[in-house]
Design an enzyme around this catalytic site. Structure first.
Site, PDB file in Angstrom:
ATOM      1  N   HIS A  60       9.974  12.464  -5.051  1.00 38.06           N
ATOM      2  CA  HIS A  60      10.063  11.014  -4.868  1.00 38.06           C
ATOM      3  C   HIS A  60       9.981  10.353  -6.244  1.00 38.06           C
ATOM      4  O   HIS A  60       8.915  10.300  -6.858  1.00 38.06           O
ATOM      5  CB  HIS A  60       8.937  10.515  -3.961  1.00 38.06           C
ATOM      6  CG  HIS A  60       8.933   9.019  -3.825  1.00 38.06           C
ATOM      7  ND1 HIS A  60      10.019   8.322  -3.388  1.00 38.06           N
ATOM      8  CD2 HIS A  60       7.974   8.099  -4.097  1.00 38.06           C
ATOM      9  CE1 HIS A  60       9.744   7.029  -3.377  1.00 38.06           C
ATOM     10  NE2 HIS A  60       8.500   6.873  -3.814  1.00 38.06           N
ATOM     11  N   ASP A  62      10.288   7.129  -8.266  1.00 40.32           N
ATOM     12  CA  ASP A  62      10.327   5.666  -8.275  1.00 40.32           C
ATOM     13  C   ASP A  62      11.193   5.152  -9.413  1.00 40.32           C
ATOM     14  O   ASP A  62      11.030   5.557 -10.567  1.00 40.32           O
ATOM     15  CB  ASP A  62       8.918   5.099  -8.441  1.00 40.32           C
ATOM     16  CG  ASP A  62       8.053   5.327  -7.211  1.00 40.32           C
ATOM     17  OD1 ASP A  62       8.442   4.862  -6.135  1.00 40.32           O
ATOM     18  OD2 ASP A  62       6.994   5.970  -7.352  1.00 40.32           O
ATOM     19  N   ASP A 176       8.596   5.777   1.324  1.00 42.59           N
ATOM     20  CA  ASP A 176       7.497   5.128   0.607  1.00 42.59           C
ATOM     21  C   ASP A 176       7.379   3.629   0.796  1.00 42.59           C
ATOM     22  O   ASP A 176       6.345   3.062   0.463  1.00 42.59           O
ATOM     23  CB  ASP A 176       7.607   5.445  -0.897  1.00 42.59           C
ATOM     24  CG  ASP A 176       6.305   5.198  -1.638  1.00 42.59           C
ATOM     25  OD1 ASP A 176       5.234   5.271  -1.008  1.00 42.59           O
ATOM     26  OD2 ASP A 176       6.342   4.944  -2.851  1.00 42.59           O
ATOM     27  N   HIS A 422      11.230  -0.428  -4.047  1.00 38.20           N
ATOM     28  CA  HIS A 422       9.991  -0.824  -3.373  1.00 38.20           C
ATOM     29  C   HIS A 422       8.803  -0.982  -4.311  1.00 38.20           C
ATOM     30  O   HIS A 422       7.685  -1.249  -3.838  1.00 38.20           O
ATOM     31  CB  HIS A 422       9.662   0.173  -2.255  1.00 38.20           C
ATOM     32  CG  HIS A 422       9.504   1.584  -2.716  1.00 38.20           C
ATOM     33  ND1 HIS A 422      10.556   2.461  -2.790  1.00 38.20           N
ATOM     34  CD2 HIS A 422       8.423   2.279  -3.134  1.00 38.20           C
ATOM     35  CE1 HIS A 422      10.133   3.630  -3.227  1.00 38.20           C
ATOM     36  NE2 HIS A 422       8.836   3.544  -3.459  1.00 38.20           N
TER      37      HIS A 422
END
Length: 1004
Positions: A60, A62, A176, A422
């Site tokens: 994951h 970001d 997420d 996000h």
């Protein structure tokens, strides 16, 4: 739609309807030896009568958070991707999924041809699979649907152009984001996705769903569009991390699998047994003999070989136990393969029709603060979307396309795609990362502004015999919200060009900061327009870093601005000198309004009554603040209010002021009340002559923290409407969601935080009503809001906090600008009245106003110092429209942009829900043949919502609802007969969006 098979359509080409792009759907191409290449057919086989454990390696990554995009990429992500690719090339059994197209294509640009071809092989064989595929993994609370669609369209376009069919994702992967919107499910369904998995849901909801085996469901994504919006959705068991103790990345510091029996650190039996027990335990909460176990987390697989080695051993030794009776089968898999196994199980599924807001991770951690965090960045993102739509349209409408158009437009597309992340628009990043996001948008503004400069000059001089010696500068004043515009202050005369991105004409009250108090505003026909001079509010003038000498704003009505077009207004000083229209009234009789709407203020300077179409109601408005908890985050109850969490200290509002300083200014165009609540909160309440709303322009900051208390500022409107705990908020700017205080539709809620637990995301609108009246508030950015008392609506506008909430940012939300606390300024529009307002309902009027608030005419300023008005009129084309006829009232041109050579991508949407207007909410049919001026369309074909696969070739998986679960909506059928109508005829049902590729005649 891989570009190597793209079709180009000429004027006489009819092949476009018999040939096609490679479809984006999951059809697998088969090699000569019969083995599957990609898609569902590439999945490893399941074993019947066993628990099949789908092990999904992933990272994951970001797109900015506690580091900037570039820091993450150059410090970590490029090595993750490279390391994973190397491991996949070494073993055909391994799998990996990747999500963030922004990072992947940054890596792709650095690779040589040889490695690119190897990666294409991995994608074609289903070993490297793209999931979701948008430019970033977007937030679902604070994002607007237009921006979400755009960033999916661009990410999927890049995947399509690079990898063709095998690069198109089948499954959404929203693991997420901090809560999930129903509109997101609808958008993914209409992009052709078969399902979606996510990680975060309220802790009470999760406990209930695991207990009742309802963590996987059919989500009804729309109350208006029926089955086409349904999306199979699953909540992951462990959010998205690997099981505790099973992180094998080099950053984890945990023991790897050791199968050397001679080693004192031998642990394979212990580790395998624990993993199998974990899988068995997870299976108790799910409905089939399949479970998915994610192996990875934030920025994992920095050395993929190390991680894969331990997984290999778990799979090997775990499956060897089958010989001794184990009923567990372990294998590498992907979310799409797991989804296929659920589909093939042939069982029925529960359904869901509400959403997953708000999200709470524990009894005192409601993640509802981020709905408002970093309010100025949220507004800048909304400005970015506005400018992107203008840039797209003008890039498409320019008579002569320039080579740099695509790259300059792409810069803004990608900057806005990153902003949907996000931890970007949410405000949940570190301060220096927020600054980096803002810099990216600013740079992209400049680049796309070059497209606009060229396009506007072409349109201004197109088919005009007299050409100007130099191009006209089309400057955007991005600080108009604090009344700064160098062009209007320093140039005399100057012009204001209003570009209208809507597909119908509009009227706009224009406010321009000026130095003097007497001006002529002249339109394209030479008529002098009525105008008014209004003082700039005291609170704005006192902003220390405001570098402007302007003390007034010039106000005029720009009427009938053409659809997808512009109108130019020439402004010059008038030496005769009409003075400022200003009438100061005594505080005992303050009222402002127009023929239909009137506001009355009491002796304390606060709003107390509203009259709408002759009907009077009690209403008040004031600013309040909550004191944020400044805890140690050790116990749940000591959770600090922070960038994510909203945790007020006490369950009450603290009034900012009970009496305010007031000045009133009235003129023929606008009437205003200037309120000063204290030294750091002020507001202008205004009503324009013929507008059905009251505008509240607030200014908040710097929020004082000298008392060492963090504060969260709200504006609160209290009416006499009997709402009975019910109110409504929008879902990403589209369908309205019914909310009820202290209630959730799908489980029995135990309320631990009565304020934060009743806050919801408000992207564009919040409303409440009873049988006689309705009150709605439109916002100019995403904010948190709720109705904590019957008849009352509140919106949080600004936050300044002194402690971190311990969710990863590791710094308090204490924004500083120019050495002081951040100042934010924004607008709310209050709409109040009876349900039926003449020929249209109040809700349909609100929909139109939402569009006008989101996409008002963009203002371009130019110096006219070298021209008299007559010279300007004779030199330039001062009015232009890009379309031959306006669209129906309920239809919005959502997208008009250049797509590929001789192609436009267009989207049309029905802006009303099925019950919002007795006439306009009906399905609508219209013809777009020859709609766009100077653009000869010779063909049209419909795509999925994102624009990257032919709609006619999409065959989505069908999941069967449990007959005992909620019934599906019966909306969504097309009422129009499918006959031999023109291919340019388009039908829309309520809330439907349809996307098309328009083929243009080849330029000669």
């Amino acid at each position: 739609m891989a570009d190597h098979v793209n079709l180009r359509c000429g004027l006489f080409s009819l092949l476009i309807f018999s040939l096609s792009y490679v479809s984006g759907y999951a059809r697998s191409t088969i090699k000569s030896d019969g083995t599957a290449r990609c898609g569902y057919e590439s999945c490893h086989p399941l074993k019947p009568n066993m628990l099949n454990v789908h092990i999904v390696p992933h990272s994951h990554d970001d797109v900015g958070w506690v580091q900037t995009v570039d820091q993450y990429y150059y410090g970590t992500v490029k090595y993750i991707i490279h390391s994973v690719v190397k491991s996949l090339l070494e073993d055909p059994k391994k799998r990996f999924i990747y999500v963030e197209s922004a990072f992947f294509f940054k890596w792709w640009a650095e690779q040589n041809f040889e490695l690119r071809e190897k990666v294409r092989m991995l994608v074609n064989e289903g070993r490297l699979e793209f999931i979701s595929g948008a430019w970033s993994m977007n937030d679902e609370a604070t994002t607007h649907y237009q921006s979400v669609i755009d960033q999916f369209a661009w990410g999927l376009r890049r995947l399509n152009d690079t990898f063709g069919e095998c690069g198109r994702p089948r499954v959404g992967w929203q693991i997420d984001p901090f809560g999930h919107s129903r509109e997101m499910a609808s958008m993914l369904a209409h992009m052709g996705f078969d399902g979606m998995f996510f990680g975060r849901l309220d802790f009470q909801d999760k406990e209930n769903r695991l207990k009742t085996k309802t963590a996987e469901m059919i989500w009804h994504g729309s109350a208006n569009q029926g089955e086409s919006s349904h999306l199979f959705t699953g909540a992951l068991f462990n959010m998205y991390q690997e099981p505790r103790g099973y992180c094998f990345d080099v950053i984890c510091g945990q023991a790897k699998i050791n199968d050397d029996k001679k080693s004192p650190f031998y642990n394979v039996n212990y580790k395998v047994t624990g993993f199998l027990k974990y899988a068995e335990n997870q299976s108790l909460s799910y409905r089939t003999n399949n479970v998915i176990i994610t192996m990875g987390g934030d920025f994992t697989y920095r050395d993929a070989a190390v991680y894969y080695k331990s997984i290999d051993k778990i799979i090997r030794y775990g499956n060897e136990r089958q010989a001794n009776g184990s009923k567990i089968n372990l294998f590498y898999s992907t979310p799409s393969c797991y989804l296929k196994s659920l589909h093939d199980a042939g069982i029925t599924w529960p359904t869901k029709s509400d959403d997953f807001f708000p999200y709470a991770s524990d009894p005192h951690a409601y993640w509802t603060g981020y709905y408002t965090s970093r309010p100025t960045l949220k507004r800048y993102e909304r400005d970015g979307n506005h400018f992107l739509q203008v840039c797209k349209q003008l890039s498409a409408l320019a008579p002569i396309k320039k080579d740099a158009f695509d790259s300059q437009l792409t810069d803004l597309r990608e900057a806005m795609g990153i902003m949907q992340h996000h931890d970007a628009v949410t405000g949940t990043e570190k301060q220096f990362v927020a600054n980096d996001y803002a810099k990216r948008i600013s740079s992209a503004f400049s680049n796309c502004g070059l497209n606009i400069q060229v396009a506007m000059n072409q349109l201004l001089t197109h088919m005009i015999d007299t050409r100007p010696p130099h191009p006209v500068e089309t400057n955007s004043c991005l600080l108009l919200n604090i009344s700064i515009c160098a062009q209007s202050e320093s140039n005399h005369p100057f012009t204001v060009t209003l570009y209208n991105p809507l597909a119908r004409s509009t009227n706009e009250y224009v406010r321009v900061p000026v130095l003097g108090n007497s001006y002529d505003v002249i339109d394209h026909k030479g008529r002098i327009l009525e105008n008014q001079i209004v003082p700039i509010p005291e609170g704005v003038l006192k902003i220390k870093y405001r570098k402007s000498a302007a003390k007034y704003e010039l106000v005029f009505l720009a009427s009938d601005i053409p659809p997808v077009g512009y109108k130019v207004f020439y402004i010059q000083r008038n030496s005769i000198g009409a003075q400022t229209t200003a009438t100061k009234q005594k505080s005992t009789s303050i009222n402002i309004g127009n023929n239909d709407l009137r506001l009355e203020f009491n002796a304390n300077g606060l709003l107390e009554r509203i009259s709408s179409n002759g009907i009077q109601h009690t209403i008040s408005q004031n600013f309040f603040y909550y004191v944020g908890v400044a805890g140690n985050n050790i116990r749940h109850v000591d959770r600090s209010s922070g960038a994510y969490a909203f945790h007020p200290q006490v369950n009450k509002l603290n009034a900012v002021a009970h009496k305010v300083k007031v000045e009133t200014f009235k003129g023929e165009l606008v009437e205003e009340v200037h309120q000063k609540f204290n030294d750091w909160i002020s507001q202008v309440v205004r009503v324009y002559r013929d507008k059905p709303y009251a505008e509240f322009e607030w200014l908040v900051g710097p929020i004082p923290i000298g008392d060492r208390k963090g504060k969260e500022i709200v504006t609160r409107f209290k009416s006499d409407i009997q709402s009975n705990g019910v109110f409504y908020t929008d879902s990403n700017g589209r369908e309205m969601m019914k909310r009820k205080r202290n209630h959730r539709d799908t489980w029995k809620l135990k309320v631990h935080e009565e304020i934060a637990g009743n806050y919801y995301p408000v992207t564009t609108k919040i409303a409440l009503e009873d049988d006689t009246a309705r009150m709605a508030i439109l916002t100019d950015r995403a904010q948190g809001g709720g109705s904590l008392e019957d008849g009352a609506l509140e919106l949080m506008v600004h936050r300044r906090l002194l402690r971190d909430d311990n969710f990863g940012v590791e710094e308090p939300l204490n924004e500083i600008a120019y050495g002081e606390g951040l100042i934010a300024r924004g607008k709310h529009r209050l709409i109040f009245g009876q349900h039926n307002q003449g020929p249209s309902t109040l809700r349909s009027i609100e929909r139109q106003l939402q569009l006008q608030f989101l996409l008002p005419p963009w203002r371009f300023f130019s110096s006219a110092s070298s021209y008299t008005h007559e010279e300007w009129r004779s030199t330039f084309r001062n009015i232009h429209t890009g379309i031959a006829r306006a669209l129906p009232e309920q239809v919005h041109l959502l997208t008009l942009e250049p797509w590929r050579e001789n192609e436009l991508l267009v989207r049309f949407e029905h802006i009303l829900e099925k019950d919002e207007d007795p006439v306009l909410s009906k399905p609508v049919r219209f013809n777009i043949e020859n709609m766009f001026n100077n653009l000869a369309a010779v063909g049209i074909r419909e795509t999925t919502l994102d624009g990257n696969a032919w709609l006619s070739e999409i065959r989505r998986m069908k999941f069967v609802p449990d007959p005992n679960s909620a019934r599906a909506e019966d909306a969504g059928t097309n009422p129009f007969p499918q006959s031999g109508d023109s291919k340019f005829v388009i039908d829309l049902i309520p809330m439907q969006i349809r996307t098309f590729v328009l083929y243009l005649a080849k330029s000669t």
